[in-house]
Design a protein around this motif. Structure first.
Motif, PDB file in Angstrom:
ATOM      1  N   THR A  30     -47.312  -2.700  73.767  1.00  0.00           N
ATOM      2  CA  THR A  30     -47.061  -3.785  74.709  1.00  0.00           C
ATOM      3  C   THR A  30     -46.203  -3.269  75.855  1.00  0.00           C
ATOM      4  OG1 THR A  30     -47.166  -5.428  72.942  1.00  0.00           O
ATOM      5  CG2 THR A  30     -46.066  -6.098  74.976  1.00  0.00           C
ATOM      6  N   ASP A  31     -46.651  -3.510  77.090  1.00  0.00           N
ATOM      7  CA  ASP A  31     -45.878  -3.127  78.263  1.00  0.00           C
ATOM      8  C   ASP A  31     -44.691  -4.070  78.427  1.00  0.00           C
ATOM      9  OD1 ASP A  31     -47.712  -1.120  78.817  1.00  0.00           O
ATOM     10  OD2 ASP A  31     -48.850  -2.353  80.226  1.00  0.00           O
ATOM     11  N   TYR A  32     -43.547  -3.490  78.762  1.00  0.00           N
ATOM     12  CA  TYR A  32     -42.332  -4.266  78.999  1.00  0.00           C
ATOM     13  C   TYR A  32     -41.713  -3.832  80.315  1.00  0.00           C
ATOM     14  CZ  TYR A  32     -42.349  -5.850  74.140  1.00  0.00           C
ATOM     15  OH  TYR A  32     -42.694  -6.423  72.952  1.00  0.00           O
ATOM     16  N   GLY A  33     -40.889  -4.699  80.889  1.00  0.00           N
ATOM     17  CA  GLY A  33     -40.089  -4.303  82.043  1.00  0.00           C
ATOM     18  C   GLY A  33     -39.107  -3.238  81.602  1.00  0.00           C
ATOM     19  N   LEU A  34     -39.089  -2.130  82.290  1.00  0.00           N
ATOM     20  CA  LEU A  34     -38.282  -0.979  81.885  1.00  0.00           C
ATOM     21  C   LEU A  34     -36.794  -1.306  81.800  1.00  0.00           C
ATOM     22  CD1 LEU A  34     -38.725   2.358  81.706  1.00  0.00           C
ATOM     23  CD2 LEU A  34     -37.289   2.157  83.707  1.00  0.00           C
ATOM     24  N   VAL A  35     -36.234  -1.914  82.832  1.00  0.00           N
ATOM     25  CA  VAL A  35     -34.786  -2.166  82.856  1.00  0.00           C
ATOM     26  C   VAL A  35     -34.368  -3.159  81.766  1.00  0.00           C
ATOM     27  CG1 VAL A  35     -32.859  -3.054  84.239  1.00  0.00           C
ATOM     28  CG2 VAL A  35     -34.521  -1.474  85.261  1.00  0.00           C
ATOM     29  N   PRO A  36     -35.036  -4.318  81.640  1.00  0.00           N
ATOM     30  CA  PRO A  36     -34.605  -5.225  80.569  1.00  0.00           C
ATOM     31  C   PRO A  36     -34.782  -4.626  79.171  1.00  0.00           C
ATOM     32  CG  PRO A  36     -36.097  -6.367  82.089  1.00  0.00           C
ATOM     33  CD  PRO A  36     -36.065  -4.925  82.469  1.00  0.00           C
ATOM     34  N   TRP A  37     -35.890  -3.906  78.953  1.00  0.00           N
ATOM     35  CA  TRP A  37     -36.128  -3.330  77.634  1.00  0.00           C
ATOM     36  C   TRP A  37     -35.070  -2.292  77.296  1.00  0.00           C
ATOM     37  CZ3 TRP A  37     -36.894   1.308  75.240  1.00  0.00           C
ATOM     38  CH2 TRP A  37     -37.398   1.282  73.939  1.00  0.00           C
ATOM     39  N   THR A  38     -34.787  -1.382  78.230  1.00  0.00           N
ATOM     40  CA  THR A  38     -33.810  -0.335  77.932  1.00  0.00           C
ATOM     41  C   THR A  38     -32.410  -0.914  77.742  1.00  0.00           C
ATOM     42  OG1 THR A  38     -33.543   0.200  80.285  1.00  0.00           O
ATOM     43  CG2 THR A  38     -35.096   1.539  79.018  1.00  0.00           C
ATOM     44  N   GLU A  39     -32.084  -1.936  78.493  1.00  0.00           N
ATOM     45  CA  GLU A  39     -30.763  -2.562  78.302  1.00  0.00           C
ATOM     46  C   GLU A  39     -30.672  -3.180  76.905  1.00  0.00           C
ATOM     47  OE1 GLU A  39     -26.945  -3.399  78.761  1.00  0.00           O
ATOM     48  OE2 GLU A  39     -28.118  -2.188  80.150  1.00  0.00           O
ATOM     49  N   GLU A  55     -32.730  -2.648  74.131  1.00  0.00           N
ATOM     50  CA  GLU A  55     -33.058  -1.798  72.987  1.00  0.00           C
ATOM     51  C   GLU A  55     -32.248  -0.497  72.911  1.00  0.00           C
ATOM     52  OE1 GLU A  55     -35.082  -2.738  70.586  1.00  0.00           O
ATOM     53  OE2 GLU A  55     -35.786  -4.557  71.565  1.00  0.00           O
ATOM     54  N   ILE A  56     -31.711  -0.077  74.050  1.00  0.00           N
ATOM     55  CA  ILE A  56     -30.970   1.195  74.066  1.00  0.00           C
ATOM     56  C   ILE A  56     -29.496   0.971  74.374  1.00  0.00           C
ATOM     57  CG2 ILE A  56     -30.710   3.451  75.182  1.00  0.00           C
ATOM     58  CD1 ILE A  56     -33.757   3.445  75.651  1.00  0.00           C
ATOM     59  N   PHE A  57     -29.190   0.551  75.596  1.00  0.00           N
ATOM     60  CA  PHE A  57     -27.808   0.622  76.047  1.00  0.00           C
ATOM     61  C   PHE A  57     -26.884  -0.417  75.437  1.00  0.00           C
ATOM     62  CE2 PHE A  57     -30.247   2.814  79.386  1.00  0.00           C
ATOM     63  CZ  PHE A  57     -29.729   4.073  79.152  1.00  0.00           C
ATOM     64  N   SER A  58     -27.251  -1.686  75.435  1.00  0.00           N
ATOM     65  CA  SER A  58     -26.338  -2.677  74.854  1.00  0.00           C
ATOM     66  C   SER A  58     -26.397  -2.666  73.331  1.00  0.00           C
ATOM     67  CB  SER A  58     -26.642  -4.079  75.396  1.00  0.00           C
ATOM     68  OG  SER A  58     -27.904  -4.519  74.959  1.00  0.00           O
ATOM     69  N   ALA A  59     -27.413  -1.984  72.763  1.00  0.00           N
ATOM     70  CA  ALA A  59     -27.555  -1.904  71.305  1.00  0.00           C
ATOM     71  C   ALA A  59     -27.155  -0.537  70.749  1.00  0.00           C
ATOM     72  CB  ALA A  59     -28.997  -2.225  70.910  1.00  0.00           C
ATOM     73  N   GLU A  60     -26.523   0.285  71.580  1.00  0.00           N
ATOM     74  CA  GLU A  60     -26.030   1.595  71.141  1.00  0.00           C
ATOM     75  C   GLU A  60     -27.116   2.438  70.483  1.00  0.00           C
ATOM     76  OE1 GLU A  60     -22.528   0.939  68.738  1.00  0.00           O
ATOM     77  OE2 GLU A  60     -21.711  -0.453  70.210  1.00  0.00           O
TER      78      GLU A  60
END
Length: 104
Positions: free
Chosen positions: A40-49, A51-56
């Protein structure tokens, strides 16, 4: 797994994820980079925030393809815990234009 086996852009991506370094992460992506998660395609910035950055998020690499642009990793974040994941990267002129991830 030695970072020398990764494509240089992918190595920067992984290091940036593991360091929580948004600046380095976005610097290795093209301005129009895209991504998908489990097809599934996602918006890069919201997804990375989310799944990655705010979730360590953290990637522990298990295997790397011969070209250094696909890998399997144990991915851990504070939202989902630990998952066995696959990552595939499209790299053009030293920058990532697209990445796909999902359950391995």
């Amino acid at each position: 797994m030695s970072p020398r086996t990764l494509d240089p852009a992918v190595a920067v991506f992984v290091a940036a994820v593991n360091a929580g370094d948004r600046g380095a992460f976005f610097a290795v992506l093209t301005d129009d980079a895209t991504m998908s998660d489990d097809g599934t395609d996602y918006g890069l910035v919201p997804w990375t925030e989310r799944e990655i950055f705010s979730a360590e998020g953290r990637m522990d690499i298990e295997t790397v393809s011969a070209d250094g642009r696909s890998l399997v990793a144990t991915y851990t974040n504070t939202t989902w815990g630990t998952m066995h994941t696959r990552w595939t990267f499209t790299v053009t002129d030293g920058k990532i234009t697209h990445f796909e991830t999902g359950q391995a």
